[in-house]
Motif scaffolding. Structure first.
Motif, PDB file in Angstrom:
ATOM      1  N   UNK A 192      67.965  46.061  11.688  1.00 26.05           N
ATOM      2  CA  UNK A 192      66.539  46.324  11.872  1.00 26.05           C
ATOM      3  C   UNK A 192      66.191  46.522  13.343  1.00 26.05           C
ATOM      4  N   UNK A 193      66.708  45.643  14.200  1.00 28.89           N
ATOM      5  CA  UNK A 193      66.372  45.703  15.626  1.00 28.89           C
ATOM      6  C   UNK A 193      66.955  46.930  16.310  1.00 28.89           C
ATOM      7  N   UNK A 194      68.016  47.476  15.747  1.00 33.96           N
ATOM      8  CA  UNK A 194      68.683  48.613  16.384  1.00 33.96           C
ATOM      9  C   UNK A 194      68.286  49.955  15.774  1.00 33.96           C
ATOM     10  N   UNK A 195      67.471  49.934  14.755  1.00 33.04           N
ATOM     11  CA  UNK A 195      67.116  51.166  14.065  1.00 33.04           C
ATOM     12  C   UNK A 195      65.801  51.721  14.610  1.00 33.04           C
ATOM     13  N   UNK A 196      65.812  52.947  15.132  1.00 31.29           N
ATOM     14  CA  UNK A 196      64.571  53.533  15.654  1.00 31.29           C
ATOM     15  C   UNK A 196      63.592  53.834  14.525  1.00 31.29           C
ATOM     16  N   UNK A 197      62.336  53.706  14.827  1.00 30.09           N
ATOM     17  CA  UNK A 197      61.300  54.011  13.850  1.00 30.09           C
ATOM     18  C   UNK A 197      60.966  55.494  13.939  1.00 30.09           C
ATOM     19  N   UNK A 198      60.927  56.217  12.815  1.00 28.28           N
ATOM     20  CA  UNK A 198      60.678  57.663  12.858  1.00 28.28           C
ATOM     21  C   UNK A 198      59.264  58.018  13.270  1.00 28.28           C
ATOM     22  N   UNK A 199      58.336  57.034  13.219  1.00 30.57           N
ATOM     23  CA  UNK A 199      56.942  57.344  13.549  1.00 30.57           C
ATOM     24  C   UNK A 199      56.554  56.903  14.961  1.00 30.57           C
TER      25      UNK A 199
END
Length: 218
Positions: A192-199
């Protein structure tokens, strides 16, 4: 009427609200007579219903695709949130207020869709995450999905949206982050902490970018 006319009508409803777009104004914007419009839709409520059903059907199909394409439950959660955000961009406080006040039966239909279908999809997401070791195994997926539904109710309450001095993407990011930290395992939290948010918007503080291979479960 042709399918593209419904898309035009939906865009007009989303832009100006349901109340302000009368059948006369819709006919004028579409370049047709009001008589032609009434030949296809005997009253405005039927037209609004058709537009709403099309909107929900598109979202339903999009969720199915995301469920098949996402590599793990964390990615699915983020992509579902991104999909929901795209829908929320169109559901302005004015439109939501018009729907609640003038079309309560249609508002309830949208609420049933969220409660039953989205709730069921999220329950399956939690169960998937538990099997993948990303979400805590001691949690009841039914309870967790209900909690999440209540959290996201904030995003569809026109009164709440009008009072909160924050853009919707930021609100969604906060809600998702607080919620997931309560259900994730250490393994899930790392993803979760390493995953970029697409928005993420320009100027946001981006999370650490992560290569594709780091989103896998290995």
């Amino acid at each position: 009427m042709q399918p593209h006319h419904l898309i035009q009508i939906r865009d007009l409803f989303f832009r100006y609200g349901l109340k302000s777009m009368t059948m006369d104004e819709l006919a004028n914007q579409l370049g047709c007579s009001k008589k032609t419009l009434y030949e296809h839709y005997s009253d405005k409520k039927i037209l609004v219903h058709r537009v709403l059903l099309g909107f929900l059907d598109e979202h339903r199909e999009e969720i199915k695709i995301l469920q098949m394409q996402s590599r793990n439950a964390i990615e699915l959660l983020i992509r579902m949130a991104g999909s929901g955000l795209e829908r929320l961009r169109h559901l302005t406080p004015t439109l939501l207020f018009d729907l609640q006040k003038s079309y309560p039966e249609l508002w309830q239909e949208m609420e049933r869709y969220r409660r039953d279908e989205i709730g069921r999809s999220f329950k399956l997401l939690i169960e998937r995450g538990q099997k993948e070791g990303l979400f805590r195994a001691d949690l009841d997926p039914s309870v967790v999905s209900l909690m999440h539904l209540q959290h996201t109710n904030l995003m569809l309450d026109p009164l709440v949206l009008s009072k909160l001095d924050r853009p919707i993407p930021q609100l969604l990011r906060i809600i998702q982050d607080v919620f997931l930290r309560g259900i994730a395992t250490p393994k899930g939290l790392r993803i979760w902490q390493r995953t970029p948010f697409p928005w993420q918007q320009e100027g946001d503080s981006p999370q650490e970018s992560v290569p594709t291979k780091e989103l896998s479960l290995k």
